[in-house]
Design a protein around this motif. Structure first.
Motif, short mmCIF file in Angstrom:
data_model
loop_
_atom_site.label_atom_id
_atom_site.label_comp_id
_atom_site.label_asym_id
_atom_site.label_seq_id
_atom_site.Cartn_x
_atom_site.Cartn_y
_atom_site.Cartn_z
N GLU A 26 0.84 -1.20 0.00
CA GLU A 26 0.00 0.00 0.00
C GLU A 26 0.87 1.25 0.00
O GLU A 26 1.87 1.31 0.71
CB GLU A 26 -0.90 0.03 1.23
N GLU A 27 0.47 2.23 -0.80
CA GLU A 27 1.19 3.50 -0.84
C GLU A 27 0.31 4.59 -0.24
O GLU A 27 -0.88 4.68 -0.55
CB GLU A 27 1.57 3.86 -2.27
N LYS A 28 0.89 5.42 0.63
CA LYS A 28 0.12 6.51 1.25
C LYS A 28 -0.05 7.64 0.26
O LYS A 28 0.91 8.15 -0.31
CB LYS A 28 0.81 7.01 2.51
N MET A 29 -1.32 8.03 0.08
CA MET A 29 -1.63 9.14 -0.82
C MET A 29 -1.15 10.44 -0.20
O MET A 29 -1.47 10.73 0.96
CB MET A 29 -3.14 9.18 -1.05
N GLN A 30 -0.39 11.20 -0.95
CA GLN A 30 0.16 12.45 -0.41
C GLN A 30 -0.95 13.41 0.01
O GLN A 30 -1.97 13.54 -0.66
CB GLN A 30 1.02 13.13 -1.48
N TYR A 31 -0.75 14.05 1.16
CA TYR A 31 -1.65 15.06 1.71
C TYR A 31 -3.02 14.49 2.08
O TYR A 31 -4.00 15.23 2.20
CB TYR A 31 -1.82 16.24 0.74
N THR A 32 -3.12 13.19 2.26
CA THR A 32 -4.36 12.56 2.72
C THR A 32 -4.00 11.45 3.70
O THR A 32 -2.83 11.15 3.91
CB THR A 32 -5.17 11.95 1.57
N LYS A 71 -5.28 8.41 3.10
CA LYS A 71 -5.63 7.24 2.32
C LYS A 71 -4.41 6.37 2.03
O LYS A 71 -3.33 6.87 1.72
CB LYS A 71 -6.28 7.65 0.99
N TRP A 72 -4.62 5.05 2.11
CA TRP A 72 -3.62 4.08 1.69
C TRP A 72 -4.15 3.37 0.45
O TRP A 72 -5.27 2.87 0.44
CB TRP A 72 -3.33 3.07 2.79
N PRO A 82 0.79 6.11 -9.28
CA PRO A 82 0.54 5.28 -10.48
C PRO A 82 -0.93 4.96 -10.73
O PRO A 82 -1.39 5.02 -11.87
CB PRO A 82 1.36 4.02 -10.21
N ILE A 83 -1.71 4.60 -9.67
CA ILE A 83 -3.10 4.24 -9.92
C ILE A 83 -4.09 5.10 -9.12
O ILE A 83 -5.26 4.74 -8.98
CB ILE A 83 -3.37 2.75 -9.66
N ALA A 84 -3.65 6.24 -8.62
CA ALA A 84 -4.54 7.12 -7.87
C ALA A 84 -4.06 8.55 -8.00
O ALA A 84 -2.91 8.82 -8.35
CB ALA A 84 -4.61 6.70 -6.40
N ALA A 85 -4.97 9.49 -7.71
CA ALA A 85 -4.61 10.89 -7.81
C ALA A 85 -5.47 11.72 -6.86
O ALA A 85 -6.65 11.44 -6.68
CB ALA A 85 -4.78 11.40 -9.23
N ARG A 86 -4.83 12.70 -6.25
CA ARG A 86 -5.54 13.71 -5.46
C ARG A 86 -5.84 14.87 -6.40
O ARG A 86 -4.93 15.46 -6.99
CB ARG A 86 -4.64 14.15 -4.30
N LEU A 87 -7.11 15.20 -6.55
CA LEU A 87 -7.53 16.24 -7.48
C LEU A 87 -7.76 17.55 -6.74
O LEU A 87 -8.45 17.58 -5.71
CB LEU A 87 -8.82 15.83 -8.20
N TYR A 88 -7.19 18.60 -7.26
CA TYR A 88 -7.46 19.92 -6.73
C TYR A 88 -7.23 20.90 -7.87
O TYR A 88 -6.10 21.31 -8.13
CB TYR A 88 -6.56 20.24 -5.54
N GLN A 89 -8.31 21.23 -8.57
CA GLN A 89 -8.17 22.00 -9.80
C GLN A 89 -9.33 22.97 -9.97
O GLN A 89 -10.40 22.80 -9.39
CB GLN A 89 -8.14 21.05 -11.00
N ASP A 148 -12.43 19.50 -5.85
CA ASP A 148 -11.61 18.80 -4.86
C ASP A 148 -12.06 17.34 -4.86
O ASP A 148 -13.25 17.06 -4.67
CB ASP A 148 -11.80 19.42 -3.48
N GLY A 149 -11.14 16.40 -5.09
CA GLY A 149 -11.59 15.01 -5.18
C GLY A 149 -10.46 14.00 -5.09
O GLY A 149 -9.30 14.33 -4.89
N PHE A 150 -10.85 12.75 -5.27
CA PHE A 150 -9.91 11.63 -5.21
C PHE A 150 -10.27 10.63 -6.31
O PHE A 150 -11.43 10.25 -6.47
CB PHE A 150 -9.97 10.94 -3.85
N MET A 151 -9.27 10.21 -7.05
CA MET A 151 -9.45 9.33 -8.22
C MET A 151 -8.63 8.06 -8.02
O MET A 151 -7.46 8.14 -7.63
CB MET A 151 -9.00 10.07 -9.48
#
Length: 318
Positions: free
Chosen positions: A69-75, A77-78, A250-257, A277-280
């Protein structure tokens, strides 16, 4: 007089019979309710008092199965994955066994670890790293699992992703050389309108923005998130205002646009410019995607009274 006595006796008899029948009905009702309640309770295989009780229910054999598991930056979430960031010290990766054991023996590349779970970071980029876990149980449950010898081994191969976008000094511009799987074209629907099929685009694009430090720049080209809105990829006085748009794994993204209504760009006083603001996240097989997000027009940035929440569910087509 005799007739009156008979009438009274008859009345008393009927009253007694009525009360007995009423009590009998109540007792019968209690028995029926108790019967059905006992049936409900006896559908639990973990309950020894139930007919379908299984003494081996829920008991597993020795298992070395683990997740990466990789920790999502600034969240908080794993993300369960097989590909992680391999560029510098920008993320944390956790290796976690899912079952208990007496001993854990991990092999991560050339390193050996003896914990149930541990974390590492700063991997070399563009590298396949073998990960193996051996577990040992001193007293395996051979009654439920006769073939369990108390030892199991599980292996995964982890890939560390390198730079996606590099600066080409000769061309004086950026180049996309290694896009992560999260980038692409997706088709699906929004929960707010499940009957309508929508195609969205979520990928970086090289474009010109003369007000930034470099004439050539890059950023998220998000199209139809939400439907009818886009992330600008053209050169004008506002191009730097919309930002890069996401932080990718690689398989996730923090959205802020920020995005604009496609047919009404530039009207900052209406609902034409919104903040997202979201999570993909992509599935591990890279086929399906879910995007949970919320947005509001920029004029409502402080109070957010017009906040909208939605979710896109789809599959990757390109």
């Amino acid at each position: 007089m005799v007739g009156r006595c008979c009438c009274k006796l008859n009345f008393l008899y009927k009253n007694i019979i009525f009360k007995m029948k009423t009590k009998l009905k109540i007792v019968l009702l209690i028995v029926i309710v108790s019967f059905f309640n006992s049936c409900k309770r006896c559908k639990d295989p973990a309950n020894p008092s139930c007919e379908n009780y299984d003494p081996c229910y829920g008991k597993t054999s020795t298992s070395a199965y683990f997740v990466i598991e990789e920790k999502m930056q600034y969240t908080n979430k794993w993300i369960e994955c097989d590909s992680v960031n391999g560029v510098g010290n920008i993320s944390i990766v956790r290796f976690r066994a899912l079952h208990d054991a007496d001993s854990f023996i991990w092999t991560l590349g050339a390193e050996t670890v003896y914990e149930k779970s541990f974390m590492r970071n700063d991997f070399p980029p563009r590298t396949y790293i073998p990960v193996t876990l051996v577990v040992i149980n001193k007293h395996p449950d051979t009654k439920c699992h006769p073939n369990d010898d108390g030892r199991d081994t599980f292996r995964r191969m982890m890939y560390t992703w390198g730079d996606e976008i590099v600066w080409n000094q000769d061309k004086k511009g950026y180049e996309i050389v290694n896009p992560k799987p999260i980038q692409g074209v997706y088709t699906g629907h929004y929960e707010s309108n499940p009957g309508k099929l929508v195609t969205i685009v979520m990928r970086d694009t090289i474009y010109s923005c003369s007000i930034l430090q470099h004439y050539s720049t890059y950023g998220l080209n998000g199209i139809n998130l939400p439907e009818g809105f886009s992330q600008p990829i053209f050169d004008d006085i506002n191009c730097g205002y919309f930002g890069v748009g996401w932080i990718k794994h690689p398989i996730a993204a923090r959205l802020y646009q920020r995005a604009y209504r496609t047919n009404n760009y530039g009207d900052f006083q209406s609902d034409s410019i919104i903040q997202i603001d979201g999570f993909m996240q992509l599935s591990r097989d890279l086929k399906n995607v879910e995007i949970e997000f919320q947005y509001y027009p920029l004029w409502d940035e402080i109070k957010k009274k017009t906040l909208v929440k939605d979710k896109f569910i789809g599959r990757k087509i390109k």
